[in-house]
Design a protein around this motif. Structure first.
Motif, short mmCIF file in Angstrom:
data_model
loop_
_atom_site.label_atom_id
_atom_site.label_comp_id
_atom_site.label_asym_id
_atom_site.label_seq_id
_atom_site.Cartn_x
_atom_site.Cartn_y
_atom_site.Cartn_z
N GLY A 49 8.02 -4.10 -2.07
CA GLY A 49 7.76 -2.72 -2.46
C GLY A 49 6.53 -2.59 -3.36
O GLY A 49 5.74 -1.66 -3.21
N LEU A 50 6.36 -3.53 -4.28
CA LEU A 50 5.18 -3.50 -5.14
C LEU A 50 3.89 -3.73 -4.36
O LEU A 50 2.88 -3.07 -4.59
CB LEU A 50 5.31 -4.56 -6.24
N VAL A 51 3.93 -4.66 -3.41
CA VAL A 51 2.76 -4.91 -2.58
C VAL A 51 2.44 -3.68 -1.73
O VAL A 51 1.28 -3.28 -1.62
CB VAL A 51 2.98 -6.16 -1.69
N TYR A 52 3.46 -3.06 -1.16
CA TYR A 52 3.25 -1.85 -0.36
C TYR A 52 2.65 -0.73 -1.21
O TYR A 52 1.72 -0.05 -0.76
CB TYR A 52 4.58 -1.39 0.26
N ALA A 53 3.16 -0.54 -2.41
CA ALA A 53 2.65 0.51 -3.28
C ALA A 53 1.19 0.25 -3.66
O ALA A 53 0.38 1.18 -3.69
CB ALA A 53 3.52 0.62 -4.54
N ALA A 54 0.86 -1.00 -3.94
CA ALA A 54 -0.52 -1.33 -4.31
C ALA A 54 -1.48 -1.10 -3.14
O ALA A 54 -2.55 -0.51 -3.32
CB ALA A 54 -0.60 -2.78 -4.78
N ILE A 55 -1.10 -1.53 -1.95
CA ILE A 55 -1.97 -1.34 -0.78
C ILE A 55 -2.09 0.14 -0.45
O ILE A 55 -3.18 0.63 -0.14
CB ILE A 55 -1.43 -2.15 0.42
N SER A 56 -0.99 0.87 -0.53
CA SER A 56 -1.00 2.30 -0.23
C SER A 56 -1.91 3.05 -1.22
O SER A 56 -2.69 3.92 -0.82
CB SER A 56 0.42 2.84 -0.29
N ALA A 57 -1.81 2.71 -2.50
CA ALA A 57 -2.66 3.36 -3.50
C ALA A 57 -4.13 3.03 -3.26
O ALA A 57 -4.99 3.91 -3.38
CB ALA A 57 -2.24 2.93 -4.90
N TYR A 58 -4.42 1.81 -2.91
CA TYR A 58 -5.81 1.41 -2.64
C TYR A 58 -6.38 2.16 -1.44
O TYR A 58 -7.49 2.70 -1.49
CB TYR A 58 -5.88 -0.11 -2.41
N VAL A 59 -5.61 2.21 -0.37
CA VAL A 59 -6.07 2.90 0.84
C VAL A 59 -6.22 4.39 0.59
O VAL A 59 -7.23 5.00 1.01
CB VAL A 59 -5.11 2.63 2.01
N THR A 60 -5.30 4.99 -0.14
CA THR A 60 -5.38 6.42 -0.44
C THR A 60 -6.64 6.71 -1.28
O THR A 60 -7.32 7.70 -1.05
CB THR A 60 -4.13 6.89 -1.19
N ASN A 61 -6.93 5.83 -2.21
CA ASN A 61 -8.11 5.98 -3.05
C ASN A 61 -9.39 5.88 -2.21
O ASN A 61 -10.32 6.68 -2.37
CB ASN A 61 -8.10 4.93 -4.16
N LYS A 62 -9.44 4.92 -1.30
CA LYS A 62 -10.62 4.73 -0.46
C LYS A 62 -10.80 5.90 0.52
O LYS A 62 -11.92 6.30 0.81
CB LYS A 62 -10.56 3.41 0.30
N VAL A 63 -9.70 6.43 1.04
CA VAL A 63 -9.77 7.56 1.96
C VAL A 63 -10.32 8.77 1.23
O VAL A 63 -11.10 9.55 1.78
CB VAL A 63 -8.39 7.84 2.59
N GLY A 64 -9.93 8.93 -0.04
CA GLY A 64 -10.43 10.06 -0.82
C GLY A 64 -11.91 9.97 -1.10
O GLY A 64 -12.57 10.99 -1.36
N GLN A 65 -12.49 8.79 -1.05
CA GLN A 65 -13.92 8.61 -1.31
C GLN A 65 -14.78 8.84 -0.08
O GLN A 65 -16.00 8.93 -0.19
CB GLN A 65 -14.17 7.20 -1.83
#
Length: 67
Positions: A49-65
């Protein structure tokens, strides 16, 4: 000198007895108990769950850029 050799021999025999008794105690508990397996499964699920949350946050951040 003989006293030193006798002392070291006695310590070696005592250490061997301790190791042997611990091996026998561990040998009596073959396999993992159910509760131990449950703890490992829960720990791995939390890690996943922690790995999923970290990857999801990273991808969401990159998509926003993306412009």
């Amino acid at each position: 000198m003989h006293y030193l050799i006798a002392t070291l021999h006695t310590v070696g025999i005592k250490a061997g007895d301790v190791v042997t008794s611990r091996r026998e105690r561990l040998r009596d508990e073959d396999g993992a108990s159910t509760i131990e397996v449950v703890f490992w499964v829960v720990a791995l699920l939390v890690l996943a769950g922690l790995v999923y949350a970290a990857i999801s946050a990273y991808v969401t951040n990159k998509v926003g850029q993306i412009r």
